[in-house]
Design an enzyme around this catalytic site. Structure first.
Site, PDB file in Angstrom:
ATOM      1  N   GLN A   1      -2.984   2.556   9.528  1.00 49.30           N
ATOM      2  CA  GLN A   1      -1.632   2.749   8.979  1.00 49.30           C
ATOM      3  C   GLN A   1      -0.818   3.715   9.831  1.00 49.30           C
ATOM      4  OE1 GLN A   1      -4.472   3.026   7.226  1.00 49.30           O
ATOM      5  NE2 GLN A   1      -4.307   2.056   5.221  1.00 49.30           N
TER       6      GLN A   1
ATOM      7  N   ASP B   1      -2.645   9.918  -3.460  1.00 48.92           N
ATOM      8  CA  ASP B   1      -2.829   8.762  -4.342  1.00 48.92           C
ATOM      9  C   ASP B   1      -3.074   9.186  -5.785  1.00 48.92           C
ATOM     10  OD1 ASP B   1      -3.615   7.746  -1.499  1.00 48.92           O
ATOM     11  OD2 ASP B   1      -3.088   5.991  -2.697  1.00 48.92           O
TER      12      ASP B   1
ATOM     13  N   ARG C   1       0.860  -1.188   0.000  1.00 49.45           N
ATOM     14  CA  ARG C   1       0.000   0.000   0.000  1.00 49.45           C
ATOM     15  C   ARG C   1       0.889   1.229   0.000  1.00 49.45           C
ATOM     16  NH1 ARG C   1       1.976   2.536   3.673  1.00 49.45           N
ATOM     17  NH2 ARG C   1       0.169   3.895   3.656  1.00 49.45           N
ATOM     18  N   GLY C   2       0.276   2.376  -0.360  1.00 45.73           N
ATOM     19  CA  GLY C   2       1.050   3.603  -0.549  1.00 45.73           C
ATOM     20  C   GLY C   2       1.302   3.755  -2.037  1.00 45.73           C
ATOM     21  N   ALA C   3       0.864   4.885  -2.598  1.00 43.84           N
ATOM     22  CA  ALA C   3       0.866   5.046  -4.053  1.00 43.84           C
ATOM     23  C   ALA C   3       2.230   4.790  -4.688  1.00 43.84           C
ATOM     24  CB  ALA C   3       0.338   6.442  -4.408  1.00 43.84           C
TER      25      ALA C   3
ATOM     26  N   ASN D   1      -6.512  11.193  -1.463  1.00 40.70           N
ATOM     27  CA  ASN D   1      -5.592  10.556  -0.518  1.00 40.70           C
ATOM     28  C   ASN D   1      -6.453   9.778   0.486  1.00 40.70           C
ATOM     29  OD1 ASN D   1      -2.892  10.100   0.502  1.00 40.70           O
ATOM     30  ND2 ASN D   1      -3.382  11.449   2.201  1.00 40.70           N
ATOM     31  N   LYS D   2      -5.805   9.101   1.396  1.00 41.32           N
ATOM     32  CA  LYS D   2      -6.481   8.254   2.393  1.00 41.32           C
ATOM     33  C   LYS D   2      -7.681   8.960   3.015  1.00 41.32           C
ATOM     34  CE  LYS D   2      -5.811   4.901   3.245  1.00 41.32           C
ATOM     35  NZ  LYS D   2      -6.615   3.848   2.544  1.00 41.32           N
TER      36      LYS D   2
ATOM     37  N   ARG E   1      -6.078  -2.026  -7.820  1.00 43.57           N
ATOM     38  CA  ARG E   1      -6.501  -0.866  -7.027  1.00 43.57           C
ATOM     39  C   ARG E   1      -6.908   0.247  -7.985  1.00 43.57           C
ATOM     40  NH1 ARG E   1      -4.208  -0.724  -1.781  1.00 43.57           N
ATOM     41  NH2 ARG E   1      -5.880   0.764  -1.376  1.00 43.57           N
TER      42      ARG E   1
END
Lengths: 302, 302
Positions: free
Chosen positions: A151, A192, A4-6, A202-203, A44
């Site tokens: 996270q 993201d 995870r994490g762009a 983003n998140k 994703r």
């Protein structure tokens, strides 16, 4: 969510394409690569770095069409490794540009994990904090725990603690209280996908932090590589938002925390309108409003 | 936290004083009652209903000084039962006043639990939703899960589901996303203490929801009994905020979710400045800004 994490998703996708090339037979190489790229692209929907990385790898092997398969395979492996090394260098450049923006002697706040664990290393938002400290600034960091996946509690708190950067963990709903307190000097988060007008996906929860930062006159910065820009989208409204399983909200490591059959919404990301974003920190420099001009200028810069 | 919710804390304190009277010996009745009242007052610092209830019981037994102890005991038990019955009637009156403010055909959002489980019954914020539905309005409710204690996931979702009121559970950091979506017609929350100027102390995260509601032009209402008003405090700045254990944030039903020895902040409440509060709904009617006038007027109203 294992990767995870762009930026990390982008590098992992490039590795995936290279791995696919190693496994592809000579006879149906192109067809196999199409399948691999399509499978990776379907993992994703929100982080654009995924599509950027796949496209870069695809352009490479399409440009090598007709060459011996061994040569194509080697080129793809080299490219994936290069993208990993580039990502670390990009994060360090983001850190250098962003460090100037972090007020000395204050607390910085971040949401989710935009750290070494979201990139190939060093991190975007956490890279800015690392670079600020390397530049001699005295800062500490408040990390939102970032429900439902935690996270912040599980990754950001761990990363910062490991680096000896003072870190305080809070629940997401405390961010406003601390932004109001005067203790916070800036907010830095990752991204993201960033649309042409500067809207930032983003998140989930990033939008709330951005509004609360603006309301309390705390600058809100987004740290992301150029590969996160998607200038094909005029605004954030058309960024696809991944909806995830209800069980992420209703269960906690297997333990049920809500009534049976309760309805749940679980969007994994939200969109922060550009008007709340004080600057977007990239490896090529810092963009400010109006973003439709400044982001285009950064993309053209070499 | 076995008993929580400002009105429920008040009623429980009254019951505690009555219980203390039943256990107090005749010889040292007054000294024993002082000890009981002091012990109850030391349990929670923020919800003013606790002190209001203890004071009401204390005034009663001090007014009966010299009477036979049996008579004092009976009067205190009667008073505590009366306060329980009053609390339910108060919640129903809050509901009637608040139901008019809830837009028909929209979603309402609430934070924490200001329901039957936070009062003697019916609830304050949830009482408003119940009364709106009893009045024929079609609404559904989004419940913030309310970390770290999850009163929204564990209490509000359960209460609404049990009443057949459509309820959707979200994590706290999603509230902004849904307030921006246009789906939410109003926010209604409870309160632990309201200062003379209308500043509201309530569960941590309430301030964030209030700012996000205002930013998105969604009305933000506070539903609370008159006993929640503390006109001795000019503003919310002097409301004491309970700080709770780090383990509420770092552990989840015994499971560790953050690194060892990570620093934690865990304020249980925050203060929402009155400028974000569109109305305060009490059993005596609805107060609007300027609150220093409207709240005083409600207190004087009989």
């Amino acid at each position: 969510m294992v990767i995870r994490g762009a930026p990390a998703i982008g590098v992992a996708a490039a590795m995936g394409v290279a791995l696919g090339a190693l496994q592809a037979g000579e006879a149906d190489f192109d067809a196999h690569m199409d399948t691999v790229c399509a499978a990776l692209a379907a993992t994703r929907p929100t982080a654009v770095n995924l599509f950027w990385a796949i496209d870069r790898m695809r352009r490479l092997y399409q440009g090598l069409r007709g060459k011996p398969v061994e040569e194509i395979r080697a080129a793809l492996v080299r490219e994936a490794v290069l993208m990993l090394e580039e990502d670390i260098a990009i994060c360090r450049a983001i850190g250098r540009h962003g460090a100037n923006l972090v007020p000395d002697g204050k607390t910085a706040l971040t949401h989710c994990n935009a750290g070494a664990l979201a990139t190939a290393g060093y991190g975007t938002a956490l890279g800015v904090f690392r670079a600020a400290i390397e530049a001699g600034k005295r800062i500490d960091v408040i990390a939102d725990e970032t429900r439902p996946f935690l996270q912040g509690a599980r990754l950001t708190a761990w990363e910062l603690q490991r680096d000896g950067i003072p870190c305080t963990l809070i629940t997401d709903n405390m961010a406003g209280h601390f932004l109001k307190s005067g203790r916070i000097g800036c907010v830095v988060v990752g991204a993201d996908r960033i649309a042409a007008n500067g809207d930032v996906a983003n998140k989930i929860g990033t939008y709330s932090v951005a509004v609360l930062a603006r309301e309390n006159h705390v600058p809100f910065y987004v740290a992301a590589p150029i590969s996160t820009l998607d200038l094909s989208l005029p605004s954030g409204e058309s960024i696809p938002i991944e909806q995830r399983a209800a069980s992420e909200v209703t269960r906690f490591f297997g333990r049920q925390i809500a009534p049976d059959n309760i309805a749940v919404e679980n969007p994994a990301f939200d969109v922060t309108p550009a008007r709340y974003v004080d600057a977007i920190i990239t490896e090529r420099g810092v963009a400010r409003a109006p973003y439709d001009l400044s982001l285009r200028e950064l993309i053209l810069r070499t």
